[in-house]
Motif scaffolding. Structure first.
Motif, PDB file in Angstrom:
ATOM      1  N   ALA A  72       0.862  -1.088  -0.075  1.00  0.00           N
ATOM      2  CA  ALA A  72       0.011  -0.115   0.141  1.00  0.00           C
ATOM      3  C   ALA A  72       0.810   1.441  -0.129  1.00  0.00           C
ATOM      4  O   ALA A  72       0.385   2.164  -0.511  1.00  0.00           O
ATOM      5  CB  ALA A  72      -0.775   0.109   1.173  1.00  0.00           C
ATOM      6  N   LEU A  73       1.865   1.287   0.673  1.00  0.00           N
ATOM      7  CA  LEU A  73       2.715   2.408   1.107  1.00  0.00           C
ATOM      8  C   LEU A  73       4.042   2.396   0.473  1.00  0.00           C
ATOM      9  O   LEU A  73       4.626   3.373   0.606  1.00  0.00           O
ATOM     10  CB  LEU A  73       2.702   2.880   2.317  1.00  0.00           C
ATOM     11  N   HIS A  74       4.452   1.222   0.231  1.00  0.00           N
ATOM     12  CA  HIS A  74       5.993   1.107  -0.326  1.00  0.00           C
ATOM     13  C   HIS A  74       6.987   1.572   0.881  1.00  0.00           C
ATOM     14  O   HIS A  74       7.790   2.281   0.894  1.00  0.00           O
ATOM     15  CB  HIS A  74       6.362   2.073  -1.570  1.00  0.00           C
ATOM     16  N   ARG A  75       6.583   1.122   2.030  1.00  0.00           N
ATOM     17  CA  ARG A  75       7.252   1.276   3.177  1.00  0.00           C
ATOM     18  C   ARG A  75       7.287  -0.018   4.213  1.00  0.00           C
ATOM     19  O   ARG A  75       6.122  -0.591   4.225  1.00  0.00           O
ATOM     20  CB  ARG A  75       6.663   2.393   3.799  1.00  0.00           C
ATOM     21  N   LEU A  76       8.528  -0.131   4.757  1.00  0.00           N
ATOM     22  CA  LEU A  76       8.795  -1.254   5.848  1.00  0.00           C
ATOM     23  C   LEU A  76       9.007  -0.354   7.142  1.00  0.00           C
ATOM     24  O   LEU A  76      10.109  -0.073   7.438  1.00  0.00           O
ATOM     25  CB  LEU A  76       9.685  -2.421   5.447  1.00  0.00           C
ATOM     26  N   PRO A  77       7.947  -0.039   7.872  1.00  0.00           N
ATOM     27  CA  PRO A  77       8.254   0.683   9.252  1.00  0.00           C
ATOM     28  C   PRO A  77       9.438   0.137   9.996  1.00  0.00           C
ATOM     29  O   PRO A  77       9.065  -0.929  10.401  1.00  0.00           O
ATOM     30  CB  PRO A  77       6.992   0.777   9.657  1.00  0.00           C
ATOM     31  N   PHE A 116      23.935  -8.335   2.002  1.00  0.00           N
ATOM     32  CA  PHE A 116      23.688  -8.400   0.563  1.00  0.00           C
ATOM     33  C   PHE A 116      22.657  -7.472   0.095  1.00  0.00           C
ATOM     34  O   PHE A 116      22.825  -6.879  -0.957  1.00  0.00           O
ATOM     35  CB  PHE A 116      23.055  -9.808   0.160  1.00  0.00           C
ATOM     36  N   TYR A 117      21.686  -7.144   0.737  1.00  0.00           N
ATOM     37  CA  TYR A 117      20.523  -6.318   0.338  1.00  0.00           C
ATOM     38  C   TYR A 117      21.101  -4.869   0.502  1.00  0.00           C
ATOM     39  O   TYR A 117      20.811  -4.068  -0.485  1.00  0.00           O
ATOM     40  CB  TYR A 117      19.280  -6.532   1.238  1.00  0.00           C
ATOM     41  N   LEU A 118      22.086  -4.673   1.209  1.00  0.00           N
ATOM     42  CA  LEU A 118      22.558  -3.421   1.565  1.00  0.00           C
ATOM     43  C   LEU A 118      23.290  -2.966  -0.038  1.00  0.00           C
ATOM     44  O   LEU A 118      23.391  -1.924  -0.419  1.00  0.00           O
ATOM     45  CB  LEU A 118      23.497  -3.074   2.700  1.00  0.00           C
ATOM     46  N   GLY A 130      14.572  -0.090   4.076  1.00  0.00           N
ATOM     47  CA  GLY A 130      13.560  -0.844   4.620  1.00  0.00           C
ATOM     48  C   GLY A 130      13.715  -2.248   4.374  1.00  0.00           C
ATOM     49  O   GLY A 130      13.686  -3.128   5.366  1.00  0.00           O
ATOM     50  N   ASP A 131      13.848  -2.660   3.167  1.00  0.00           N
ATOM     51  CA  ASP A 131      14.219  -4.149   3.137  1.00  0.00           C
ATOM     52  C   ASP A 131      15.669  -4.521   3.615  1.00  0.00           C
ATOM     53  O   ASP A 131      15.525  -6.075   4.210  1.00  0.00           O
ATOM     54  CB  ASP A 131      14.567  -4.420   1.445  1.00  0.00           C
ATOM     55  N   VAL A 132      16.803  -3.764   3.696  1.00  0.00           N
ATOM     56  CA  VAL A 132      17.735  -4.220   4.402  1.00  0.00           C
ATOM     57  C   VAL A 132      17.604  -4.574   5.702  1.00  0.00           C
ATOM     58  O   VAL A 132      17.995  -5.357   6.353  1.00  0.00           O
ATOM     59  CB  VAL A 132      18.735  -3.000   4.172  1.00  0.00           C
ATOM     60  N   LYS A 133      16.846  -3.577   6.565  1.00  0.00           N
ATOM     61  CA  LYS A 133      16.352  -3.952   7.937  1.00  0.00           C
ATOM     62  C   LYS A 133      15.439  -5.021   8.150  1.00  0.00           C
ATOM     63  O   LYS A 133      15.642  -5.644   9.076  1.00  0.00           O
ATOM     64  CB  LYS A 133      15.710  -2.650   8.399  1.00  0.00           C
ATOM     65  N   ALA A 134      14.794  -5.261   7.284  1.00  0.00           N
ATOM     66  CA  ALA A 134      13.931  -6.406   7.374  1.00  0.00           C
ATOM     67  C   ALA A 134      14.587  -7.862   7.069  1.00  0.00           C
ATOM     68  O   ALA A 134      13.912  -8.825   7.569  1.00  0.00           O
ATOM     69  CB  ALA A 134      12.452  -6.461   6.228  1.00  0.00           C
ATOM     70  N   PHE A 182       9.150  -4.378  -2.843  1.00  0.00           N
ATOM     71  CA  PHE A 182       9.990  -5.837  -2.821  1.00  0.00           C
ATOM     72  C   PHE A 182       9.855  -6.646  -1.501  1.00  0.00           C
ATOM     73  O   PHE A 182      10.017  -7.900  -1.355  1.00  0.00           O
ATOM     74  CB  PHE A 182      11.391  -5.362  -2.725  1.00  0.00           C
ATOM     75  N   GLY A 183       9.281  -5.878  -0.225  1.00  0.00           N
ATOM     76  CA  GLY A 183       9.142  -6.652   0.945  1.00  0.00           C
ATOM     77  C   GLY A 183       8.249  -7.771   0.787  1.00  0.00           C
ATOM     78  O   GLY A 183       8.545  -8.861   1.073  1.00  0.00           O
ATOM     79  N   PRO A 184       6.982  -7.684   0.010  1.00  0.00           N
ATOM     80  CA  PRO A 184       6.272  -9.052  -0.121  1.00  0.00           C
ATOM     81  C   PRO A 184       7.104 -10.150  -0.714  1.00  0.00           C
ATOM     82  O   PRO A 184       6.912 -11.249  -0.248  1.00  0.00           O
ATOM     83  CB  PRO A 184       5.282  -8.496  -0.832  1.00  0.00           C
ATOM     84  N   SER A 185       7.790  -9.806  -1.850  1.00  0.00           N
ATOM     85  CA  SER A 185       8.635 -10.967  -2.368  1.00  0.00           C
ATOM     86  C   SER A 185       9.754 -11.581  -1.642  1.00  0.00           C
ATOM     87  O   SER A 185       9.992 -12.853  -1.611  1.00  0.00           O
ATOM     88  CB  SER A 185       9.212 -10.374  -3.539  1.00  0.00           C
ATOM     89  N   LEU A 186      10.329 -10.378  -0.656  1.00  0.00           N
ATOM     90  CA  LEU A 186      11.278 -10.847   0.165  1.00  0.00           C
ATOM     91  C   LEU A 186      10.839 -11.889   1.130  1.00  0.00           C
ATOM     92  O   LEU A 186      11.304 -12.971   1.491  1.00  0.00           O
ATOM     93  CB  LEU A 186      11.765  -9.592   1.023  1.00  0.00           C
ATOM     94  N   TYR A 187       9.470 -11.687   1.687  1.00  0.00           N
ATOM     95  CA  TYR A 187       8.956 -12.537   2.513  1.00  0.00           C
ATOM     96  C   TYR A 187       8.436 -13.844   1.928  1.00  0.00           C
ATOM     97  O   TYR A 187       8.639 -14.946   2.614  1.00  0.00           O
ATOM     98  CB  TYR A 187       7.909 -12.054   3.375  1.00  0.00           C
ATOM     99  N   ALA A 188       7.935 -13.665   0.792  1.00  0.00           N
ATOM    100  CA  ALA A 188       7.130 -15.053   0.031  1.00  0.00           C
ATOM    101  C   ALA A 188       8.436 -15.797  -0.206  1.00  0.00           C
ATOM    102  O   ALA A 188       8.082 -17.117  -0.150  1.00  0.00           O
ATOM    103  CB  ALA A 188       6.375 -14.330  -1.051  1.00  0.00           C
ATOM    104  N   GLY A 189       9.569 -15.288  -0.841  1.00  0.00           N
ATOM    105  CA  GLY A 189      10.839 -16.206  -1.118  1.00  0.00           C
ATOM    106  C   GLY A 189      11.124 -16.838   0.168  1.00  0.00           C
ATOM    107  O   GLY A 189      11.467 -18.004  -0.060  1.00  0.00           O
ATOM    108  N   ALA A 190      11.386 -16.291   1.286  1.00  0.00           N
ATOM    109  CA  ALA A 190      11.811 -16.992   2.632  1.00  0.00           C
ATOM    110  C   ALA A 190      10.642 -18.078   2.958  1.00  0.00           C
ATOM    111  O   ALA A 190      11.119 -19.227   3.201  1.00  0.00           O
ATOM    112  CB  ALA A 190      11.794 -16.099   3.605  1.00  0.00           C
TER     113      ALA A 190
END
Length: 199
Positions: A72-77, A116-118, A130-134, A182-190
């Motif tokens: 929704a927001l392109h944000r990983l708080p 790696f994500y960084l 945000g993806d790096v932190k997640a 990218f967050g949903p794909s990061l988690y779905a891949g995991a």
């Protein structure tokens, strides 16, 4: 792909969930809950009585919540990604005591995957901070299973993002310059890697 979370700091500090993110969760509570339940059930079926199961169930909830916000927001708080570190450390403390060698691999993966994500975030169109932190807790869980799970989960994250981009282009809902969450794909891949290799 996901950009770093940098909304105006609300009263109460950096780790208080911002109002837009809270609104997304309220508006999509049923979908978020259903996704977490289905994902958690699939992981429970695959892992059975594995000591990794509590961490994987926590991942199912975190992935559902953050995935909804990111779409929704392109944000990983930070209010959700950063507290996940001590939570997952606590959930993995008991199994870590039973298998120090496996715990060391999980710790290394928890450092290697964000690194790696960084590096990828420095590339044009790469993941956001945000993806790096997640990525830390995700790396810990995948690393617990093995380096093959880390590699597979990471590959699937990029593959799923690419497929989502192609689908949006075909549907004419995006251009080649549109940034994707990218967050949903990061988690779905995991999750997929855990379903494939978890034990």
């Amino acid at each position: 792909m996901t950009q770093s979370s940098r909304p105006p700091a609300p009263a109460g500090g950096r780790l208080r969930l911002d109002a837009p993110s809270a609104d997304v969760l309220r508006g999509h509570a049923l979908a978020v809950g259903a996704t977490a339940a289905v994902t958690g059930a699939a992981l429970a079926w695959r892992l059975g009585s594995s000591p990794l199961l509590p961490g994987c169930l926590a991942l199912a909830v975190l992935a559902s919540v953050l995935g909804a916000i990111d779409l929704a927001l392109h944000r990983l708080p930070d209010a959700l990604t950063l507290p996940a570190y001590p939570v997952f450390a606590l959930l993995l403390a008991y199994p870590a005591a039973q298998s120090p060698e496996t715990a060391l691999r999980a710790l290394l993966a928890a450092v290697a995957l964000p690194a790696f994500y960084l590096a990828a975030a420095l590339l044009p169109g790469g993941p956001g901070l945000g993806d790096v932190k997640a990525a830390g807790p995700v790396g810990a869980l995948l690393g617990w299973v093995g380096w093959h799970a880390v590699i597979t989960g990471t590959f699937l994250a990029f593959l799923l993002t690419a497929l989502a981009g192609i689908a949006r282009l075909v549907a004419r809902r995006a251009s080649g310059r549109t940034r994707l969450a990218f967050g949903p794909s990061l988690y779905a891949g995991a999750v997929l890697a855990l379903l494939l290799f978890g034990r």
